[in-house]
Design a protein around this motif. Structure first.
Motif, PDB file in Angstrom:
ATOM      1  N   ARG A  11      34.633   4.345  28.820  1.00  0.00           N
ATOM      2  CA  ARG A  11      33.634   4.461  28.457  1.00  0.00           C
ATOM      3  C   ARG A  11      32.504   5.155  27.949  1.00  0.00           C
ATOM      4  O   ARG A  11      31.434   4.720  27.245  1.00  0.00           O
ATOM      5  CB  ARG A  11      33.357   5.414  29.958  1.00  0.00           C
ATOM      6  N   ASP A  12      33.385   5.627  27.241  1.00  0.00           N
ATOM      7  CA  ASP A  12      32.286   6.186  25.838  1.00  0.00           C
ATOM      8  C   ASP A  12      32.118   5.142  24.596  1.00  0.00           C
ATOM      9  O   ASP A  12      31.281   5.280  24.397  1.00  0.00           O
ATOM     10  CB  ASP A  12      33.016   7.710  24.780  1.00  0.00           C
ATOM     11  N   ALA A  13      33.317   4.124  24.801  1.00  0.00           N
ATOM     12  CA  ALA A  13      33.184   2.697  23.824  1.00  0.00           C
ATOM     13  C   ALA A  13      32.356   1.798  24.677  1.00  0.00           C
ATOM     14  O   ALA A  13      31.084   1.211  23.393  1.00  0.00           O
ATOM     15  CB  ALA A  13      34.806   2.163  23.807  1.00  0.00           C
ATOM     16  N   VAL A  14      31.537   1.176  25.948  1.00  0.00           N
ATOM     17  CA  VAL A  14      31.102   0.712  26.083  1.00  0.00           C
ATOM     18  C   VAL A  14      29.860   1.749  25.803  1.00  0.00           C
ATOM     19  O   VAL A  14      28.822   0.637  25.368  1.00  0.00           O
ATOM     20  CB  VAL A  14      31.388   0.679  27.134  1.00  0.00           C
ATOM     21  N   SER A  15      29.989   2.594  26.161  1.00  0.00           N
ATOM     22  CA  SER A  15      28.155   3.998  26.251  1.00  0.00           C
ATOM     23  C   SER A  15      28.143   3.320  24.719  1.00  0.00           C
ATOM     24  O   SER A  15      26.355   3.408  24.803  1.00  0.00           O
ATOM     25  CB  SER A  15      28.176   4.726  25.832  1.00  0.00           C
ATOM     26  N   SER A  16      28.591   3.587  24.070  1.00  0.00           N
ATOM     27  CA  SER A  16      28.526   3.601  22.326  1.00  0.00           C
ATOM     28  C   SER A  16      27.964   2.542  21.693  1.00  0.00           C
ATOM     29  O   SER A  16      26.774   1.731  21.151  1.00  0.00           O
ATOM     30  CB  SER A  16      29.000   3.891  21.308  1.00  0.00           C
ATOM     31  N   TYR A  17      28.940   0.762  22.479  1.00  0.00           N
ATOM     32  CA  TYR A  17      28.533  -0.669  21.881  1.00  0.00           C
ATOM     33  C   TYR A  17      27.517  -1.181  22.893  1.00  0.00           C
ATOM     34  O   TYR A  17      26.594  -1.973  21.807  1.00  0.00           O
ATOM     35  CB  TYR A  17      29.551  -1.243  22.629  1.00  0.00           C
ATOM     36  N   LEU A  18      26.584  -0.120  23.525  1.00  0.00           N
ATOM     37  CA  LEU A  18      25.681  -0.890  24.593  1.00  0.00           C
ATOM     38  C   LEU A  18      24.152  -0.187  23.806  1.00  0.00           C
ATOM     39  O   LEU A  18      22.806  -0.306  24.112  1.00  0.00           O
ATOM     40  CB  LEU A  18      25.349  -0.885  26.213  1.00  0.00           C
ATOM     41  N   SER A  19      24.294   1.311  23.114  1.00  0.00           N
ATOM     42  CA  SER A  19      23.175   1.896  22.797  1.00  0.00           C
ATOM     43  C   SER A  19      22.095   0.664  21.600  1.00  0.00           C
ATOM     44  O   SER A  19      23.077  -0.275  20.881  1.00  0.00           O
ATOM     45  CB  SER A  19      23.852   2.933  21.916  1.00  0.00           C
ATOM     46  N   LYS A  20      21.091   1.133  21.839  1.00  0.00           N
ATOM     47  CA  LYS A  20      19.898   0.083  21.274  1.00  0.00           C
ATOM     48  C   LYS A  20      19.428   1.611  20.673  1.00  0.00           C
ATOM     49  O   LYS A  20      19.096   2.486  20.297  1.00  0.00           O
ATOM     50  CB  LYS A  20      18.928  -0.757  22.279  1.00  0.00           C
ATOM     51  N   ASP A  21      18.465   0.502  19.673  1.00  0.00           N
ATOM     52  CA  ASP A  21      17.462   1.386  18.668  1.00  0.00           C
ATOM     53  C   ASP A  21      16.170   1.339  19.228  1.00  0.00           C
ATOM     54  O   ASP A  21      16.445   0.185  20.053  1.00  0.00           O
ATOM     55  CB  ASP A  21      17.715   0.914  17.266  1.00  0.00           C
ATOM     56  N   ARG A  22      15.499   1.955  18.376  1.00  0.00           N
ATOM     57  CA  ARG A  22      13.919   1.257  19.438  1.00  0.00           C
ATOM     58  C   ARG A  22      13.730  -0.313  19.557  1.00  0.00           C
ATOM     59  O   ARG A  22      12.348   0.046  20.313  1.00  0.00           O
ATOM     60  CB  ARG A  22      12.578   1.990  18.389  1.00  0.00           C
ATOM     61  N   SER A  23      13.763  -1.046  18.237  1.00  0.00           N
ATOM     62  CA  SER A  23      13.452  -2.840  18.347  1.00  0.00           C
ATOM     63  C   SER A  23      14.297  -3.208  19.357  1.00  0.00           C
ATOM     64  O   SER A  23      14.135  -4.357  19.305  1.00  0.00           O
ATOM     65  CB  SER A  23      13.593  -2.712  17.117  1.00  0.00           C
ATOM     66  N   GLY A  24      15.109  -2.442  20.276  1.00  0.00           N
ATOM     67  CA  GLY A  24      15.936  -2.921  21.088  1.00  0.00           C
ATOM     68  C   GLY A  24      16.923  -3.548  20.752  1.00  0.00           C
ATOM     69  O   GLY A  24      17.588  -4.861  21.623  1.00  0.00           O
ATOM     70  N   ARG A  25      17.441  -3.576  19.975  1.00  0.00           N
ATOM     71  CA  ARG A  25      18.146  -4.330  19.512  1.00  0.00           C
ATOM     72  C   ARG A  25      19.823  -3.662  19.465  1.00  0.00           C
ATOM     73  O   ARG A  25      19.908  -2.396  19.531  1.00  0.00           O
ATOM     74  CB  ARG A  25      18.580  -4.752  17.799  1.00  0.00           C
ATOM     75  N   TYR A  26      21.432  -4.197  19.145  1.00  0.00           N
ATOM     76  CA  TYR A  26      22.415  -2.811  19.054  1.00  0.00           C
ATOM     77  C   TYR A  26      22.565  -2.444  18.411  1.00  0.00           C
ATOM     78  O   TYR A  26      22.744  -2.857  17.230  1.00  0.00           O
ATOM     79  CB  TYR A  26      23.598  -3.847  19.750  1.00  0.00           C
ATOM     80  N   VAL A  27      22.764  -0.743  17.764  1.00  0.00           N
ATOM     81  CA  VAL A  27      23.269  -0.543  16.849  1.00  0.00           C
ATOM     82  C   VAL A  27      24.496  -0.474  16.144  1.00  0.00           C
ATOM     83  O   VAL A  27      24.506  -0.319  15.493  1.00  0.00           O
ATOM     84  CB  VAL A  27      22.888   1.429  17.614  1.00  0.00           C
ATOM     85  N   ILE A  28      25.717  -0.698  17.162  1.00  0.00           N
ATOM     86  CA  ILE A  28      27.216  -1.669  16.870  1.00  0.00           C
ATOM     87  C   ILE A  28      26.601  -2.911  16.780  1.00  0.00           C
ATOM     88  O   ILE A  28      26.582  -3.446  17.795  1.00  0.00           O
ATOM     89  CB  ILE A  28      27.297  -1.243  17.407  1.00  0.00           C
ATOM     90  N   PRO A  29      26.409  -4.056  15.938  1.00  0.00           N
ATOM     91  CA  PRO A  29      26.276  -5.085  16.429  1.00  0.00           C
ATOM     92  C   PRO A  29      27.276  -6.340  16.852  1.00  0.00           C
ATOM     93  O   PRO A  29      28.650  -5.496  16.958  1.00  0.00           O
ATOM     94  CB  PRO A  29      26.476  -5.588  14.271  1.00  0.00           C
ATOM     95  N   ARG A  30      27.233  -6.779  16.892  1.00  0.00           N
ATOM     96  CA  ARG A  30      28.351  -7.345  18.355  1.00  0.00           C
ATOM     97  C   ARG A  30      29.616  -7.530  17.693  1.00  0.00           C
ATOM     98  O   ARG A  30      30.896  -7.553  17.487  1.00  0.00           O
ATOM     99  CB  ARG A  30      27.970  -9.096  18.400  1.00  0.00           C
ATOM    100  N   GLU A  31      29.660  -8.807  16.134  1.00  0.00           N
ATOM    101  CA  GLU A  31      30.786  -8.575  15.381  1.00  0.00           C
ATOM    102  C   GLU A  31      31.753  -7.123  14.969  1.00  0.00           C
ATOM    103  O   GLU A  31      32.846  -6.943  14.743  1.00  0.00           O
ATOM    104  CB  GLU A  31      30.415  -9.254  13.648  1.00  0.00           C
ATOM    105  N   LYS A  32      31.220  -6.638  15.235  1.00  0.00           N
ATOM    106  CA  LYS A  32      31.898  -4.515  15.321  1.00  0.00           C
ATOM    107  C   LYS A  32      31.827  -3.975  16.073  1.00  0.00           C
ATOM    108  O   LYS A  32      32.812  -3.208  16.612  1.00  0.00           O
ATOM    109  CB  LYS A  32      30.700  -4.301  13.973  1.00  0.00           C
ATOM    110  N   GLN A  33      31.971  -5.122  17.283  1.00  0.00           N
ATOM    111  CA  GLN A  33      32.077  -4.140  18.491  1.00  0.00           C
ATOM    112  C   GLN A  33      33.409  -4.707  19.004  1.00  0.00           C
ATOM    113  O   GLN A  33      33.713  -5.801  19.496  1.00  0.00           O
ATOM    114  CB  GLN A  33      31.347  -5.018  19.719  1.00  0.00           C
ATOM    115  N   ARG A  34      34.446  -4.000  18.726  1.00  0.00           N
ATOM    116  CA  ARG A  34      35.892  -4.393  18.413  1.00  0.00           C
ATOM    117  C   ARG A  34      36.213  -4.362  20.159  1.00  0.00           C
ATOM    118  O   ARG A  34      35.693  -3.349  20.719  1.00  0.00           O
ATOM    119  CB  ARG A  34      37.203  -3.182  18.044  1.00  0.00           C
ATOM    120  N   PRO A  35      36.944  -5.739  20.555  1.00  0.00           N
ATOM    121  CA  PRO A  35      37.553  -4.718  22.219  1.00  0.00           C
ATOM    122  C   PRO A  35      38.217  -4.208  21.703  1.00  0.00           C
ATOM    123  O   PRO A  35      39.035  -3.835  21.457  1.00  0.00           O
ATOM    124  CB  PRO A  35      38.204  -6.661  22.232  1.00  0.00           C
TER     125      PRO A  35
END
Length: 465
Positions: A11-35
């Motif tokens: 749950r914590d990992a998914v929450s952090s992966y889906l966190s966005k900055d003010r511009s609406g982009r994911y704070v942790i980019p796709r390539e850094k979102q380890r499965p």
């Protein structure tokens, strides 16, 4: 870690992966979102926690067991297309969309949720023809040429090789691209879950006394002998229905689920003890306050545990029924009496859309049935709403009385079980959610686990209470 810790980690990992900055982009980019890869013995509940996390975070969920897939369904079917290269037309191979990736888009369309969890089970137990595709999925979050949509977090699960002969270990290159969560059985955690889930009293009683039997795996010349959390829970479901139908739970039935002859035979003996104790101590009379003068002074520890498990199971069932009554009452109160058909249709549609994987929760099913059976005249609808509120209020009052009576019984019967009973009740999600802040559960919690604890500590240290 245990399964509850694994759930919190996911749950914590998914929450952090889906966190966005003010511009609406994911704070942790796709390539850094380890499965995330959850590795552990079969039957621990790895699959169950995924849909729970998705529900708690109000995101989409798609689950797949990879052993059911072929290479073609996983990465798509080849097809021939014409393409021009340097002015020369050539035939090239393309692929239809992966069935798995397509199901993610289907879920997005069905639920309207653009973010979610794609859960891939048994990822390290696939055939040779699929192993390369699974490594590509973990390393690049795609199947063939088809990428998992942005906003969908990849979570996988597998069994260690000692539990599955077809399981493979990941190479270093793959291991360095994933977040590995290793899960081990934890009977205390499972028993808390079992109480909330309404697992049969006898199963909880036996595993409280024999915690090492929750998960057992042994390879013998005659074949594997095992018991898993899944097998205990599935056995519990059948046992409860056998109880309702007056059918026996005999050793042949137990052995169909608990595939270790020694454990199955031992559980049957404890089941017989449990039935004997349950007959000797009428839990219904305890809850109704008709057990005055009765005592468990001469009962041994196992007998007290047996009675306690029945009390907890009974109160948890009452709490579940009470929560359903509250939901039904709330759903009926939302009906517009000036537009009964229209508002019922709208509420039913809303309840259906909240389901995961198209499967309605027990609560939603009850509410839908109540709404659909609602009378179509204003008088009938008003009467139904009034009746639902009255039944809900009456059930709450009865539940509070039963909790109070149960606590009084264990306090006055000499069983020394007030704190253990309270701790078990607090471990039941439905009991806690249904109990009111001014009700007996909270009162006993303050007396026994808060204020009472402070007083006992003060006396021990020689201070005034």
């Amino acid at each position: 870690m245990n399964i509850q810790e694994a759930k919190d980690c996911v749950r914590d990992a998914v929450s952090s992966y889906l966190s966005k900055d003010r511009s609406g982009r994911y704070v942790i980019p796709r390539e850094k979102q380890r499965p995330l890869v959850i590795m552990g013995p079969p039957g621990l509940g790895k699959t169950a926690i995924m849909s729970q996390v998705a529900s708690e975070l109000s995101i989409g969920y798609v689950g797949y067991a990879m052993t059911h897939h072929t290479r073609q369904s996983a990465i798509g079917l080849p097809m021939i297309e014409k393409a021009s290269f340097g002015g020369t037309e050539m035939s090239v191979t393309r692929y239809t969309m992966s069935e798995i990736v397509a199901s993610v888009y289907d879920e997005m369309e069905r639920s309207g949720k653009k973010e979610g969890i794609l859960f891939v089970d048994e990822i390290n137990c696939v055939s040779e023809t699929l192993s390369a595709a699974m490594l590509d999925l973990l390393q690049n979050k795609k199947l063939g040429p088809h990428r998992i949509p942005d906003g969908w977090v990849l979570v996988a699960a597998g069994n260690p090789p000692e539990y599955n002969s077809s399981a493979r270990e990941f190479d270093v290159a793959t291991s360095d691209r994933i977040r590995l969560i290793e899960v081990e059985p934890d009977t205390d955690v499972w028993l808390r879950y079992a109480a909330s889930a309404g697992v049969h009293d006898a199963v909880r009683y036996y595993l409280t006394i024999k915690p090492g039997r929750l998960m057992s795996m042994e390879n013998t010349p005659e074949g594997p002998r095992f018991a898993t959390p899944r097998s205990w829970e599935d056995l519990s479901t059948v046992m409860k229905e056998h109880d309702n139908l007056g059918l026996p739970t005999d050793l042949p039935l137990i052995s169909q689920y608990i595939r270790d002859p020694d454990i199955a035979a031992e559980f049957k003996r404890y089941l017989d003890f449990h039935k004997k104790y349950r007959e000797e101590h009428d839990v219904a009379s305890i809850l109704d306050g008709r057990a005055e003068g009765k005592s468990m002074d001469t009962a041994d520890a196992e007998e007290k545990l047996s009675v306690m498990s029945v009390i907890v199971g009974s109160l948890n069932t009452e709490a579940e029924e009470g929560l359903l009554l509250e939901e039904i009452s709330e759903a009926l109160s939302k009906v517009d009496l000036n537009d009964i058909d229209g508002s019922v249709s709208s509420i039913c549609e809303s309840l259906s859309s909240d389901s995961q994987d198209g499967n309605l929760s027990k609560t939603a099913s009850f509410c839908l049935n109540s709404l659909r059976s609602l009378g179509r005249t204003r008088e009938e609808a008003e009467a139904a709403v009034k009746d639902a509120k009255a039944r809900s209020r009456s059930h709450q009052e009865t539940f509070d009385v039963h909790v109070d009576n149960a606590m009084r019984f264990v306090e006055t019967s000499g069983s020394h079980g007030a704190v253990p009973l309270l701790s078990s009740l607090i471990g039941c999600y439905s009991v806690v959610m249904y109990s009111k802040p001014d009700g007996p559960l909270y009162r006993y919690n303050n007396e026994l686990l808060s204020e009472g604890r402070d007083i006992r500590l003060g006396k021990t240290m020689g201070a005034s209470p």
